[in-house]
Design a protein around this motif. Structure first.
Motif, PDB file in Angstrom:
ATOM      1  N   UNK A 189       1.824 -13.906   0.746  1.00 37.16           N
ATOM      2  CA  UNK A 189       2.280 -12.657   1.358  1.00 37.16           C
ATOM      3  C   UNK A 189       1.988 -11.537   0.374  1.00 37.16           C
ATOM      4  N   UNK A 190       1.150 -10.606   0.779  1.00 32.72           N
ATOM      5  CA  UNK A 190       0.746  -9.498  -0.096  1.00 32.72           C
ATOM      6  C   UNK A 190       1.392  -8.199   0.377  1.00 32.72           C
ATOM      7  N   UNK A 191       1.933  -7.445  -0.564  1.00 31.20           N
ATOM      8  CA  UNK A 191       2.467  -6.121  -0.291  1.00 31.20           C
ATOM      9  C   UNK A 191       1.431  -5.085  -0.731  1.00 31.20           C
ATOM     10  N   UNK A 192       1.203  -4.064   0.097  1.00 27.63           N
ATOM     11  CA  UNK A 192       0.103  -3.140  -0.205  1.00 27.63           C
ATOM     12  C   UNK A 192       0.440  -2.104  -1.272  1.00 27.63           C
ATOM     13  N   UNK A 193      -0.568  -1.796  -2.092  1.00 31.79           N
ATOM     14  CA  UNK A 193      -0.514  -0.589  -2.906  1.00 31.79           C
ATOM     15  C   UNK A 193      -0.776   0.604  -1.985  1.00 31.79           C
ATOM     16  N   UNK A 194      -0.375   1.796  -2.408  1.00 31.05           N
ATOM     17  CA  UNK A 194      -0.648   2.995  -1.621  1.00 31.05           C
ATOM     18  C   UNK A 194      -2.127   3.349  -1.711  1.00 31.05           C
ATOM     19  N   UNK A 195      -2.639   3.883  -0.615  1.00 30.50           N
ATOM     20  CA  UNK A 195      -4.036   4.314  -0.581  1.00 30.50           C
ATOM     21  C   UNK A 195      -4.336   5.226  -1.768  1.00 30.50           C
ATOM     22  N   UNK A 196      -5.516   5.081  -2.343  1.00 32.67           N
ATOM     23  CA  UNK A 196      -5.959   6.013  -3.377  1.00 32.67           C
ATOM     24  C   UNK A 196      -7.185   6.773  -2.867  1.00 32.67           C
ATOM     25  N   UNK A 197      -7.583   7.861  -3.527  1.00 41.66           N
ATOM     26  CA  UNK A 197      -8.711   8.664  -3.024  1.00 41.66           C
ATOM     27  C   UNK A 197     -10.006   7.879  -2.888  1.00 41.66           C
ATOM     28  N   UNK A 198     -10.248   6.945  -3.792  1.00 39.78           N
ATOM     29  CA  UNK A 198     -11.471   6.133  -3.739  1.00 39.78           C
ATOM     30  C   UNK A 198     -11.545   5.328  -2.449  1.00 39.78           C
ATOM     31  N   UNK A 199     -10.458   4.614  -2.126  1.00 42.73           N
ATOM     32  CA  UNK A 199     -10.450   3.777  -0.920  1.00 42.73           C
ATOM     33  C   UNK A 199     -10.390   4.624   0.345  1.00 42.73           C
ATOM     34  N   UNK A 200      -9.720   5.768   0.287  1.00 41.05           N
ATOM     35  CA  UNK A 200      -9.683   6.648   1.459  1.00 41.05           C
ATOM     36  C   UNK A 200     -11.074   7.200   1.772  1.00 41.05           C
ATOM     37  N   UNK A 201     -11.865   7.468   0.739  1.00 40.82           N
ATOM     38  CA  UNK A 201     -13.233   7.931   0.969  1.00 40.82           C
ATOM     39  C   UNK A 201     -14.031   6.869   1.716  1.00 40.82           C
ATOM     40  N   UNK A 202     -13.974   5.629   1.233  1.00 40.45           N
ATOM     41  CA  UNK A 202     -14.718   4.537   1.878  1.00 40.45           C
ATOM     42  C   UNK A 202     -14.209   4.324   3.305  1.00 40.45           C
ATOM     43  N   UNK A 203     -12.901   4.323   3.467  1.00 42.79           N
ATOM     44  CA  UNK A 203     -12.289   4.133   4.792  1.00 42.79           C
ATOM     45  C   UNK A 203     -12.752   5.206   5.778  1.00 42.79           C
ATOM     46  N   UNK A 204     -12.769   6.455   5.343  1.00 42.24           N
ATOM     47  CA  UNK A 204     -13.167   7.545   6.240  1.00 42.24           C
ATOM     48  C   UNK A 204     -14.632   7.426   6.648  1.00 42.24           C
ATOM     49  N   UNK A 205     -15.501   7.006   5.730  1.00 41.27           N
ATOM     50  CA  UNK A 205     -16.912   6.841   6.066  1.00 41.27           C
ATOM     51  C   UNK A 205     -17.104   5.728   7.099  1.00 41.27           C
ATOM     52  N   UNK A 206     -16.378   4.614   6.912  1.00 35.13           N
ATOM     53  CA  UNK A 206     -16.501   3.484   7.830  1.00 35.13           C
ATOM     54  C   UNK A 206     -15.950   3.845   9.211  1.00 35.13           C
ATOM     55  N   UNK A 207     -14.869   4.594   9.234  1.00 38.99           N
ATOM     56  CA  UNK A 207     -14.248   4.940  10.521  1.00 38.99           C
ATOM     57  C   UNK A 207     -15.114   5.850  11.372  1.00 38.99           C
ATOM     58  N   UNK A 208     -16.074   6.555  10.763  1.00 46.43           N
ATOM     59  CA  UNK A 208     -16.983   7.366  11.567  1.00 46.43           C
ATOM     60  C   UNK A 208     -17.879   6.499  12.443  1.00 46.43           C
ATOM     61  N   UNK A 209     -18.098   5.247  12.013  1.00 43.33           N
ATOM     62  CA  UNK A 209     -18.916   4.306  12.782  1.00 43.33           C
ATOM     63  C   UNK A 209     -18.047   3.439  13.685  1.00 43.33           C
ATOM     64  N   UNK A 210     -16.912   2.984  13.170  1.00 47.72           N
ATOM     65  CA  UNK A 210     -16.077   2.020  13.896  1.00 47.72           C
ATOM     66  C   UNK A 210     -15.222   2.645  14.987  1.00 47.72           C
ATOM     67  N   UNK A 211     -14.943   3.939  14.862  1.00 52.96           N
ATOM     68  CA  UNK A 211     -14.036   4.597  15.804  1.00 52.96           C
ATOM     69  C   UNK A 211     -12.663   3.913  15.809  1.00 52.96           C
ATOM     70  N   UNK A 212     -12.194   3.534  14.635  1.00 51.68           N
ATOM     71  CA  UNK A 212     -10.892   2.891  14.468  1.00 51.68           C
ATOM     72  C   UNK A 212     -10.100   3.655  13.417  1.00 51.68           C
TER      73      UNK A 212
END
Length: 200
Positions: free
Chosen positions: A78-101
């Protein structure tokens, strides 16, 4: 400045699955920078995993980031999440432009060398809901990703996951298919894989 190459999509013709692959989703220059930042800025951990009554260290390092309260469990971990950081938010935002999620969580894996691996499994945990979309981005060494249909023996696929690439699995894929990242005897360097998902 657009740091991404044109998003050329490869869609595989497979039964009971929707799998898309974007080679060079991030340019080599950007992928190199992201890889170095991920290696140094992520709080990597190595958990114990229990399989068939045997407990041992996972053959890779992991980390979980995501929205508050969105824990993730698999293979008795069972893993508890760390809070989003700017690095991961950048990658997430780029991927979401394609995934529409709108992904809530990312599970990161660091495969230190060819001995690190991930055995056969499906991303079908109940907290992911029905027909989850899994977006997987790879940095570092190329590794061969295996897919196998649960009941059609001849339905299988191997994909070379390249530096800066994006693989998307959606629809009924996780119900009918399993996947793995096997060990390799080749002398290779580290690979980082980020799998974005939505925890209900």
């Amino acid at each position: 400045m657009n740091l991404l190459f044109p998003k050329e999509k490869i869609t595989f013709n497979l039964p009971d699955a929707t799998i898309e692959y974007y080679q060079g989703f991030f340019s080599d220059e950007k992928a190199n920078l992201l890889f170095e930042q991920l290696i140094t800025k992520i709080p990597w951990q190595q958990d114990n995993i229990t399989l068939f009554g045997q407990t041992h260290l996972q053959p890779r390092l992991t980390a979980l980031f995501g929205n508050e309260g969105k824990s993730y469990s698999y293979s008795s971990i069972i893993m508890q999440p760390h809070k989003w950081n700017p690095l991961l938010l950048f990658i997430k935002n780029e991927i979401e432009t394609v995934c529409q999620e709108n992904f809530t969580t990312v599970l990161l894996n660091l495969y230190r060398d060819g001995k690190d691996s991930n055995g056969w499994h499906a991303d079908n945990e109940k907290e992911l809901g029905k027909n989850p979309t899994i977006a997987s981005v790879s940095f570092g060494e190329e590794r061969i990703f295996h897919l196998q249909h649960n009941s059609i023996k001849e339905a299988k696929l191997k994909i070379k996951l390249e530096h800066g690439s994006l693989l998307i699995m959606k629809g009924t894929t996780q119900h009918f298919w399993k996947h793995q990242l096997p060990k390799t005897s080749k002398q290779i360097g580290p690979r980082i894989n980020l799998t974005f998902r939505i925890i209900k």
